[in-house]
Design a protein around this motif. Structure first.
Motif, PDB file in Angstrom:
ATOM      1  N   THR A 222     -18.502  18.779  30.131  1.00  0.00           N
ATOM      2  CA  THR A 222     -17.716  18.285  31.253  1.00  0.00           C
ATOM      3  C   THR A 222     -17.675  19.349  32.347  1.00  0.00           C
ATOM      4  OG1 THR A 222     -15.638  19.121  30.331  1.00  0.00           O
ATOM      5  CG2 THR A 222     -16.275  16.854  29.748  1.00  0.00           C
ATOM      6  N   SER A 223     -17.099  18.986  33.475  1.00  0.00           N
ATOM      7  CA  SER A 223     -17.089  19.895  34.616  1.00  0.00           C
ATOM      8  C   SER A 223     -16.124  21.061  34.456  1.00  0.00           C
ATOM      9  CB  SER A 223     -16.733  19.121  35.886  1.00  0.00           C
ATOM     10  OG  SER A 223     -15.460  18.504  35.758  1.00  0.00           O
ATOM     11  N   ASP A 224     -15.288  21.056  33.439  1.00  0.00           N
ATOM     12  CA  ASP A 224     -14.310  22.133  33.284  1.00  0.00           C
ATOM     13  C   ASP A 224     -14.682  23.128  32.183  1.00  0.00           C
ATOM     14  OD1 ASP A 224     -13.914  20.371  31.220  1.00  0.00           O
ATOM     15  OD2 ASP A 224     -11.739  20.210  31.456  1.00  0.00           O
ATOM     16  N   VAL A 225     -15.940  23.101  31.732  1.00  0.00           N
ATOM     17  CA  VAL A 225     -16.400  24.088  30.757  1.00  0.00           C
ATOM     18  C   VAL A 225     -17.692  24.729  31.271  1.00  0.00           C
ATOM     19  CG1 VAL A 225     -15.386  22.903  28.780  1.00  0.00           C
ATOM     20  CG2 VAL A 225     -17.739  22.386  29.435  1.00  0.00           C
ATOM     21  N   ALA A 226     -17.925  25.970  30.840  1.00  0.00           N
ATOM     22  CA  ALA A 226     -19.184  26.636  31.163  1.00  0.00           C
ATOM     23  C   ALA A 226     -20.305  25.986  30.367  1.00  0.00           C
ATOM     24  CB  ALA A 226     -19.080  28.120  30.840  1.00  0.00           C
ATOM     25  N   VAL A 227     -21.451  25.782  31.019  1.00  0.00           N
ATOM     26  CA  VAL A 227     -22.552  25.047  30.382  1.00  0.00           C
ATOM     27  C   VAL A 227     -23.854  25.819  30.540  1.00  0.00           C
ATOM     28  CG1 VAL A 227     -23.843  22.882  30.312  1.00  0.00           C
ATOM     29  CG2 VAL A 227     -21.415  22.861  30.934  1.00  0.00           C
ATOM     30  N   GLY A 228     -24.620  25.838  29.470  1.00  0.00           N
ATOM     31  CA  GLY A 228     -25.967  26.389  29.501  1.00  0.00           C
ATOM     32  C   GLY A 228     -26.925  25.426  28.849  1.00  0.00           C
ATOM     33  N   ALA A 229     -28.220  25.597  29.118  1.00  0.00           N
ATOM     34  CA  ALA A 229     -29.231  24.693  28.557  1.00  0.00           C
ATOM     35  C   ALA A 229     -30.430  25.491  28.066  1.00  0.00           C
ATOM     36  CB  ALA A 229     -29.671  23.677  29.605  1.00  0.00           C
ATOM     37  N   TYR A 230     -31.003  25.020  26.971  1.00  0.00           N
ATOM     38  CA  TYR A 230     -32.260  25.584  26.486  1.00  0.00           C
ATOM     39  C   TYR A 230     -33.081  24.478  25.848  1.00  0.00           C
ATOM     40  CZ  TYR A 230     -31.087  25.560  21.435  1.00  0.00           C
ATOM     41  OH  TYR A 230     -30.783  25.184  20.151  1.00  0.00           O
ATOM     42  N   CYS A 231     -34.331  24.791  25.549  1.00  0.00           N
ATOM     43  CA  CYS A 231     -35.234  23.792  24.955  1.00  0.00           C
ATOM     44  C   CYS A 231     -36.245  24.546  24.113  1.00  0.00           C
ATOM     45  CB  CYS A 231     -35.897  22.960  26.058  1.00  0.00           C
ATOM     46  SG  CYS A 231     -36.800  23.972  27.268  1.00  0.00           S
ATOM     47  N   GLY A 232     -37.504  24.161  24.161  1.00  0.00           N
ATOM     48  CA  GLY A 232     -38.518  24.889  23.428  1.00  0.00           C
ATOM     49  C   GLY A 232     -38.971  26.134  24.164  1.00  0.00           C
ATOM     50  N   SER A 233     -39.257  25.968  25.472  1.00  0.00           N
ATOM     51  CA  SER A 233     -39.807  27.102  26.221  1.00  0.00           C
ATOM     52  C   SER A 233     -39.269  27.233  27.636  1.00  0.00           C
ATOM     53  CB  SER A 233     -41.331  26.993  26.282  1.00  0.00           C
ATOM     54  OG  SER A 233     -41.723  25.877  27.080  1.00  0.00           O
ATOM     55  N   GLY A 234     -38.194  26.512  27.973  1.00  0.00           N
ATOM     56  CA  GLY A 234     -37.592  26.687  29.280  1.00  0.00           C
ATOM     57  C   GLY A 234     -38.036  25.714  30.347  1.00  0.00           C
ATOM     58  N   VAL A 235     -38.810  24.703  29.982  1.00  0.00           N
ATOM     59  CA  VAL A 235     -39.210  23.678  30.943  1.00  0.00           C
ATOM     60  C   VAL A 235     -38.245  22.503  30.879  1.00  0.00           C
ATOM     61  CG1 VAL A 235     -41.045  22.088  31.659  1.00  0.00           C
ATOM     62  CG2 VAL A 235     -41.631  24.395  30.894  1.00  0.00           C
ATOM     63  N   THR A 236     -38.082  21.935  29.697  1.00  0.00           N
ATOM     64  CA  THR A 236     -37.162  20.805  29.549  1.00  0.00           C
ATOM     65  C   THR A 236     -35.726  21.205  29.873  1.00  0.00           C
ATOM     66  OG1 THR A 236     -38.613  20.006  27.787  1.00  0.00           O
ATOM     67  CG2 THR A 236     -36.478  18.941  27.992  1.00  0.00           C
ATOM     68  N   ALA A 237     -35.356  22.456  29.607  1.00  0.00           N
ATOM     69  CA  ALA A 237     -34.011  22.927  29.937  1.00  0.00           C
ATOM     70  C   ALA A 237     -33.745  22.839  31.431  1.00  0.00           C
ATOM     71  CB  ALA A 237     -33.827  24.354  29.460  1.00  0.00           C
ATOM     72  N   ALA A 238     -34.780  23.071  32.248  1.00  0.00           N
ATOM     73  CA  ALA A 238     -34.613  22.941  33.693  1.00  0.00           C
ATOM     74  C   ALA A 238     -34.351  21.485  34.068  1.00  0.00           C
ATOM     75  CB  ALA A 238     -35.855  23.458  34.411  1.00  0.00           C
ATOM     76  N   HIS A 239     -34.941  20.568  33.333  1.00  0.00           N
ATOM     77  CA  HIS A 239     -34.684  19.140  33.563  1.00  0.00           C
ATOM     78  C   HIS A 239     -33.224  18.817  33.244  1.00  0.00           C
ATOM     79  CE1 HIS A 239     -34.809  14.768  32.905  1.00  0.00           C
ATOM     80  NE2 HIS A 239     -35.834  14.776  33.725  1.00  0.00           N
ATOM     81  N   THR A 240     -32.706  19.405  32.176  1.00  0.00           N
ATOM     82  CA  THR A 240     -31.287  19.226  31.849  1.00  0.00           C
ATOM     83  C   THR A 240     -30.416  19.792  32.965  1.00  0.00           C
ATOM     84  OG1 THR A 240     -31.713  19.260  29.472  1.00  0.00           O
ATOM     85  CG2 THR A 240     -29.485  19.825  30.186  1.00  0.00           C
ATOM     86  N   ALA A 241     -30.793  20.951  33.501  1.00  0.00           N
ATOM     87  CA  ALA A 241     -30.037  21.539  34.615  1.00  0.00           C
ATOM     88  C   ALA A 241     -30.051  20.620  35.828  1.00  0.00           C
ATOM     89  CB  ALA A 241     -30.617  22.900  34.971  1.00  0.00           C
ATOM     90  N   LEU A 242     -31.179  19.962  36.079  1.00  0.00           N
ATOM     91  CA  LEU A 242     -31.268  19.003  37.191  1.00  0.00           C
ATOM     92  C   LEU A 242     -30.338  17.819  36.949  1.00  0.00           C
ATOM     93  CD1 LEU A 242     -32.600  17.846  39.781  1.00  0.00           C
ATOM     94  CD2 LEU A 242     -34.387  16.905  38.285  1.00  0.00           C
ATOM     95  N   ALA A 243     -30.366  17.276  35.741  1.00  0.00           N
ATOM     96  CA  ALA A 243     -29.492  16.145  35.421  1.00  0.00           C
ATOM     97  C   ALA A 243     -28.029  16.528  35.573  1.00  0.00           C
ATOM     98  CB  ALA A 243     -29.777  15.648  34.004  1.00  0.00           C
ATOM     99  N   LEU A 244     -27.668  17.727  35.130  1.00  0.00           N
ATOM    100  CA  LEU A 244     -26.287  18.186  35.267  1.00  0.00           C
ATOM    101  C   LEU A 244     -25.919  18.406  36.733  1.00  0.00           C
ATOM    102  CD1 LEU A 244     -26.223  20.587  32.212  1.00  0.00           C
ATOM    103  CD2 LEU A 244     -24.732  18.605  32.533  1.00  0.00           C
ATOM    104  N   HIS A 245     -26.859  18.891  37.515  1.00  0.00           N
ATOM    105  CA  HIS A 245     -26.621  19.048  38.956  1.00  0.00           C
ATOM    106  C   HIS A 245     -26.247  17.706  39.584  1.00  0.00           C
ATOM    107  CE1 HIS A 245     -27.371  20.463  43.108  1.00  0.00           C
ATOM    108  NE2 HIS A 245     -27.898  19.271  43.284  1.00  0.00           N
ATOM    109  N   GLU A 246     -26.878  16.642  39.117  1.00  0.00           N
ATOM    110  CA  GLU A 246     -26.634  15.319  39.691  1.00  0.00           C
ATOM    111  C   GLU A 246     -25.224  14.815  39.407  1.00  0.00           C
ATOM    112  OE1 GLU A 246     -28.890  13.525  41.816  1.00  0.00           O
ATOM    113  OE2 GLU A 246     -29.364  15.668  41.808  1.00  0.00           O
ATOM    114  N   ILE A 247     -24.533  15.423  38.448  1.00  0.00           N
ATOM    115  CA  ILE A 247     -23.143  15.032  38.186  1.00  0.00           C
ATOM    116  C   ILE A 247     -22.180  16.178  38.512  1.00  0.00           C
ATOM    117  CG2 ILE A 247     -23.751  13.249  36.510  1.00  0.00           C
ATOM    118  CD1 ILE A 247     -22.992  15.198  34.271  1.00  0.00           C
ATOM    119  N   GLY A 248     -22.661  17.115  39.320  1.00  0.00           N
ATOM    120  CA  GLY A 248     -21.783  18.157  39.830  1.00  0.00           C
ATOM    121  C   GLY A 248     -21.505  19.312  38.895  1.00  0.00           C
TER     122      GLY A 248
END
Length: 273
Positions: A222-248
């Motif tokens: 949620t927006s009130d917790v610190a969030v990080g993302a990882y995956c296999g090698s750092g590509v898919t994690a960037a996609h997660t960061a993009l999706a999270l950006h879209e919800i603020g």
């Protein structure tokens, strides 16, 4: 503000001063240049994820952060200036495009958007494609690295207590049932699984903000917790960061991800759901 642009909106912007469209088509088997040669947006140069948007694979993982000088050279060759408005795209899922979006923001570029649905959506909307070579006027961008939050392995481990660490891989890889690439199966203890595939529609576009919010909230993001993302090698994690950006939600990315985590046998490994 959304980091996505639709094919229709991009068609209206093509040709305006300062707009640079970059093709970052990519496959794990290295067929990105071939995809580009087969079809790309007219005037869009190719930027290689492996050679420009990532460093050499090794102790820091399979797709570590790029060397700033190499990234700068690659972006200048593609015609990027400091004040360019950049649109990136790949075949359809925005997996590679999200990596480009994140790396360019890490490099200090402020105006970077992703063509939602990629080349497939562009063609579906009647957009023209080209197979010819592109020679843009060289740009003058200066890479200012560290402009986006990055997690180390220790930071990722700490975030499992201080916030939420999202693992973006497929559920079976998260649970450690299969591991087709890395030498050890499993996940960072305390991480939660939000697979990238669950964030996409059938045609490769990101789901609506309400749907994204629902899927992340189910994992405690949620927006009130610190969030990080990882995956296999750092590509898919960037996609997660993009999706999270879209919800603020601004997420830090553990760029080395699982491919870096398992290089140290003393780091703990969890399996199961």
């Amino acid at each position: 503000m959304s980091a996505l642009i639709t094919p229709t909106d991009l068609q209206q912007e093509i040709g305006r001063p300062g707009l640079v469209v970059l093709d970052v088509q990519f496959t794990l088997t290295g067929e990105g240049p071939g995809c580009y040669a087969a079809a790309h947006l007219p005037g869009a140069p190719f930027v290689d994820l492996d050679a420009v948007l990532a460093g050499e694979p090794g102790a820091d993982g399979r797709h570590p952060l790029p060397d700033p000088a190499v990234l700068q050279e690659g972006l200048r060759a593609a015609g990027v200036d400091d004040d360019s408005a950049v649109v990136v795209y790949d075949q359809a899922s925005s997996l590679a495009a999200a990596r480009a979006w994140w790396v360019l923001r890490w490099a200090g570029l402020a105006d970077v958007r992703v063509l939602d649905g990629g080349l497939a959506a562009w063609r579906g909307a009647g957009g023209a494609v080209s197979a010819g070579a592109v020679s843009p006027t060289p740009g003058s961008v200066t890479v200012r690295s560290c402009s986006a939050p990055v997690l180390t392995a220790d930071g990722a481990a700490a975030l499992t207590d201080a916030g939420v660490l999202v693992d973006a891989r497929a559920p079976e890889r998260f649970r450690g049932e299969v591991e087709p690439i890395d030498p050890v199966a499993g996940h960072v203890p305390g991480a939660v699984n939000v697979p990238m595939g669950h964030l996409l529609t059938d045609d490769g576009r990101l789901r609506s903000p309400d749907e994204l919010r629902e899927r992340f909230a189910a994992a405690g993001v949620t927006s009130d917790v610190a969030v990080g993302a990882y995956c296999g090698s750092g590509v898919t994690a960037a996609h997660t960061a993009l999706a999270l950006h879209e919800i603020g939600i601004r997420a830090a990315v553990y760029v080395g991800s699982w491919s870096h985590w398992v290089t140290d046998p003393t780091r703990p490994v969890a399996t199961g759901g």
